[in-house]
Scaffold this motif. Sequence first.
Motif, short mmCIF file in Angstrom:
data_model
loop_
_atom_site.label_atom_id
_atom_site.label_comp_id
_atom_site.label_asym_id
_atom_site.label_seq_id
_atom_site.Cartn_x
_atom_site.Cartn_y
_atom_site.Cartn_z
N VAL A 17 -4.09 -13.94 4.50
CA VAL A 17 -4.72 -14.62 5.63
C VAL A 17 -5.43 -15.85 5.06
O VAL A 17 -6.49 -15.73 4.46
CB VAL A 17 -5.72 -13.70 6.36
CG1 VAL A 17 -6.26 -14.39 7.59
CG2 VAL A 17 -5.06 -12.38 6.69
N GLY A 18 -4.79 -16.99 5.19
CA GLY A 18 -5.34 -18.18 4.55
C GLY A 18 -5.33 -17.98 3.04
O GLY A 18 -4.28 -17.68 2.46
N ASP A 19 -6.49 -18.14 2.40
CA ASP A 19 -6.58 -17.96 0.95
C ASP A 19 -6.89 -16.51 0.57
O ASP A 19 -6.83 -16.15 -0.60
CB ASP A 19 -7.69 -18.85 0.37
CG ASP A 19 -7.37 -20.32 0.57
OD1 ASP A 19 -6.16 -20.62 0.74
OD2 ASP A 19 -8.30 -21.15 0.56
N VAL A 20 -7.25 -15.74 1.56
CA VAL A 20 -7.70 -14.38 1.29
C VAL A 20 -6.52 -13.42 1.27
O VAL A 20 -5.64 -13.49 2.12
CB VAL A 20 -8.71 -13.92 2.36
CG1 VAL A 20 -9.33 -12.58 1.98
CG2 VAL A 20 -9.78 -14.98 2.58
N THR A 21 -6.48 -12.56 0.29
CA THR A 21 -5.45 -11.53 0.24
C THR A 21 -6.07 -10.22 0.72
O THR A 21 -7.09 -9.78 0.20
CB THR A 21 -4.94 -11.35 -1.20
OG1 THR A 21 -4.51 -12.63 -1.67
CG2 THR A 21 -3.78 -10.38 -1.25
N VAL A 22 -5.42 -9.65 1.75
CA VAL A 22 -5.90 -8.37 2.25
C VAL A 22 -4.97 -7.29 1.72
O VAL A 22 -3.76 -7.35 1.97
CB VAL A 22 -5.91 -8.36 3.80
CG1 VAL A 22 -6.39 -7.01 4.31
CG2 VAL A 22 -6.77 -9.48 4.34
N ARG A 23 -5.53 -6.36 0.96
CA ARG A 23 -4.70 -5.28 0.43
C ARG A 23 -4.72 -4.14 1.44
O ARG A 23 -5.64 -3.32 1.45
CB ARG A 23 -5.23 -4.82 -0.91
CG ARG A 23 -5.16 -5.91 -1.96
CD ARG A 23 -5.67 -5.39 -3.30
NE ARG A 23 -5.80 -6.49 -4.24
CZ ARG A 23 -4.76 -7.06 -4.84
NH1 ARG A 23 -3.55 -6.61 -4.62
NH2 ARG A 23 -4.94 -8.06 -5.65
N SER A 44 -9.44 2.89 12.23
CA SER A 44 -8.74 1.61 12.29
C SER A 44 -9.09 0.80 11.04
O SER A 44 -10.20 0.86 10.54
CB SER A 44 -9.12 0.85 13.56
OG SER A 44 -10.51 0.72 13.65
N GLY A 45 -8.07 0.11 10.51
CA GLY A 45 -8.26 -0.61 9.26
C GLY A 45 -7.99 0.23 8.03
O GLY A 45 -8.09 -0.24 6.90
N SER A 46 -7.59 1.48 8.26
CA SER A 46 -7.34 2.35 7.11
C SER A 46 -5.95 2.12 6.52
O SER A 46 -5.65 2.61 5.44
CB SER A 46 -7.48 3.80 7.53
OG SER A 46 -6.52 4.10 8.52
N GLY A 47 -5.12 1.39 7.25
CA GLY A 47 -3.77 1.12 6.73
C GLY A 47 -2.71 1.99 7.38
O GLY A 47 -1.54 1.87 7.06
N LYS A 48 -3.10 2.82 8.34
CA LYS A 48 -2.10 3.74 8.91
C LYS A 48 -1.06 3.00 9.76
O LYS A 48 0.11 3.35 9.74
CB LYS A 48 -2.77 4.86 9.70
CG LYS A 48 -3.52 4.44 10.95
CD LYS A 48 -4.11 5.67 11.60
CE LYS A 48 -4.57 5.40 13.03
NZ LYS A 48 -5.53 4.30 13.19
#
Lengths: 250, 406
Positions: A17-23, A44-48
Motif C-alpha cells: 500500500v504505497g510505500d508500506v508493506t503489509v504482511r 478482522s485483520g487476522s488474515g483469514k
Amino acid sequence: MNHLIIEVDNLKKDFYVGDVTVRALKGVNIQIRKGEFVAIMGASGSGKSTMLNILGCLDKPTSGSYKLDGISISELNKNELAELRNHKLGFVFQSYNLLSRTSALENVELPLFYNSSVNSRERKERAIAALEAVGLADRMHHMPNQLSGGQQQRVAIARSLVNDPVVILADEATGNLDTRTSFEILELFQRLNTDEGKTIVFVTHEPDIARLTSRNIIFRDGLVIKELLVNEKVLASDLLKSLPIGDHEN
Amino acid sequence: MNYINLIKIAKNALMRNKFRAFLTMLGIIIGVASVIAMLAIGQGSKKSIQDQMSSMGSNLIFIMPGSQQRGGVMMGNSGSQTLKMADVEAIRQQCSDIIAVSPEVRSSGQAVFGNLNWPTSLYGGNTLYLGIKKFEVESGRLFTDREIASLAKVCLIGKTVVENIFPKGADPIGQTIRFKEIPMKIIGVLSEKGQNSFGQDQDDILIAPYTTVQRRFLAIDFITGIYTSAISEDKTEEAITQLTNVMRKQHKISKPTDDDFRVMSQSELVKTFTSISDILTTLLGAIAGIALLVGGIGIMNIMYVSVTERTREIGLRMSIGGKGRDILMQFLIESTMLSVSGGVIGILLGYLVSAIIGSLMGWPVVIMTQSVVLSFLVCSAIGIFFGWYPAKKAASLNPIDALRYE
C-alpha cells in the motif's frame, strides 16, 4: 479419506500500500483432508480473508506453496486459475451474489455455462439436482427477490455444488442471516458434509458457528495460532430445536 | 469456452434487464433515425427542385427586357418595351443552336363563365410556345398560325381555371368564357403540371395567340418576353452566346453594359437552386451529425454505467470460473446485439419518419444509402466500443476487488 485436498506450506502474502508493506500472511501451514468440515476463525485483520482468497484461487501467494487437490497453483496463469475454480471450487458468499432478475435455476446453472464439456441438457439436470439437494426444487423458477435470505443462500449453496467441487469455500456465509436461518444453513452444510462427504471450509468469526464444524483453525496477525478438533460434535438440527418457536421464516 | 454458451449468457443478461437494454438501444435508434430522416428531407427538397426545373424544360432559355436608358435616365426593368417581334424573327433566322422561339405576352384578369369567376393570367405565344414551356394539350387542339394572324379569340385553358369556373364534369371545349369582358372560345384543355418550385400553380393559366393578347387585351406593340429552346441542354451555353449577339445586333448595342435585355437559362436557375438546397442539406446534415453525437454520448453513458454497476456480476462470473476473455466476449456480444438491433430499428424508424413527414407535410423525401450506412456504422461503433472498453477494465480487475465493488 486421507486424501489431501488443501496443502498449504509456509505461505506468505504481502500487500503493498504505497510505500508500506503489509504482511497479511506470515508463513501459514494448513492441511485439509477430504471430507473435513473446517472453520477458519479470527478477528478482522487476522488474515483469514486473505487466506480464503488464496485458497479460492482468487489471489496468488507471495511465497510458499499451495496445492489444491494435488495441483500447485503458483505455476498457473490467470486463465488456468479460472478453469481450476470452475472445476474444483464452489463459493458461497456472505452477500449471496446471485444474479438479480434471474431464476434460481439459471443462477445455479451459471458455473456450468463456463464449462464447455457440459451440454445444455446436462447443465439443467445437474442444476435441478443441486436445487433438490438444498431443498429448493419447488422454487427453481423464482427470482432472487422472491426468495428469503435463507433461501437465497441455499440457491448460492446449490450453485457452489453444481460443478461437484473438491471443496466448498464459504465466506461468512451466515453473516447476513438471523440465528435460526444461520442454523438452518449450517444444518444443510453438515448434511452435505456427513451424507455426501463434501469437504467444506467455512470462514467465520462466530464461535457458535465454529463449534458446528469438525475442526477449527484460528488465525491471528497473519499466523495460525491454534488448531483444535471439535470433539463433541454438535448438530445444528438439535440447536434449532432448542430455539424459541415463532421467529422462523418462510 | 464455446461461443454458443457465451451468446446464451449475453442474451440472458440482456433479457434480464430489458428496460436498460431498451434505453441503450434508444440512443442508437434516435441517432440513426434522425440522421436518415433529416438527410432524406434535405435530399428530397434538392431532388424536387431539380425535377421541377427540368419539367420546365432544361434547355429553356428566355429573354427578359432589361433596364433601358432614355436620355441618360435609367428606366427600371418593369415596363420596358425593348423586346419586339422583330427580335423573335431575327432569332428564328440567325440562331442555329435554337430550335424553337416564341414571344410571350401576359395579361392578368378575371375569367368568367356563367355565374362563376376566377382570377388568372392569360399568356400569349405562338404555336411553339407550348412545346418550349413544356405544356401539353390534353384534349382539344392548339391554335393555328392562321388564328394567330387573324387575332382569333380562342384560348387553351389550364386545369385550375377549369375547376373554378366550370361546373363539375362539364366539358369546357367549345364553350365561350369572358376574360376582361372579351369573349374567348376554348379550343383545348392543358394537361396538369402542378406547382413549380416557387409554389406557383402552373395550371392556373389561359394560353392564346400572342397577337390576340397583344392587340385585343393589352393594345401594345412590344412583347414581354422571348422564350426559346436550345437544341440540347449541352448546347445551352453556345445558344446563350448566339442569342446575346443577335439581340445586341438587333438593338444596335456595342457595349455589354448597355444591354437592354437579360438572357437567362433554366439550367442556370437549376444550378442556383441546387446550390441553395445543397446548403440546406449540409445544414440538416450538421443537425443530424449533432443528433448522432448526442445519441453517441447517450450510448456511452448508459453502456459505461451499466458495465460499472455490473462489476459485482463480473466478479461473481470470474470467481465461478469465467475467464477474463469470456467476460469481455460476453459484454462485446451484448453491446453488439444492442447496437446492431438498435441500428436496424433506427433504420426502420428513419424510413418510417421520412415517409410520415413526406406524406404529412407534402415534402419530398429521398433516403440516401450513404446516410443509412454511415449512421448505422457510427452508432454501432460507438455502442460496441463503449460496451467493450469498460468491460475490458472490469475483466482485468482482480475477481475479489470486482466482487467487493460497491
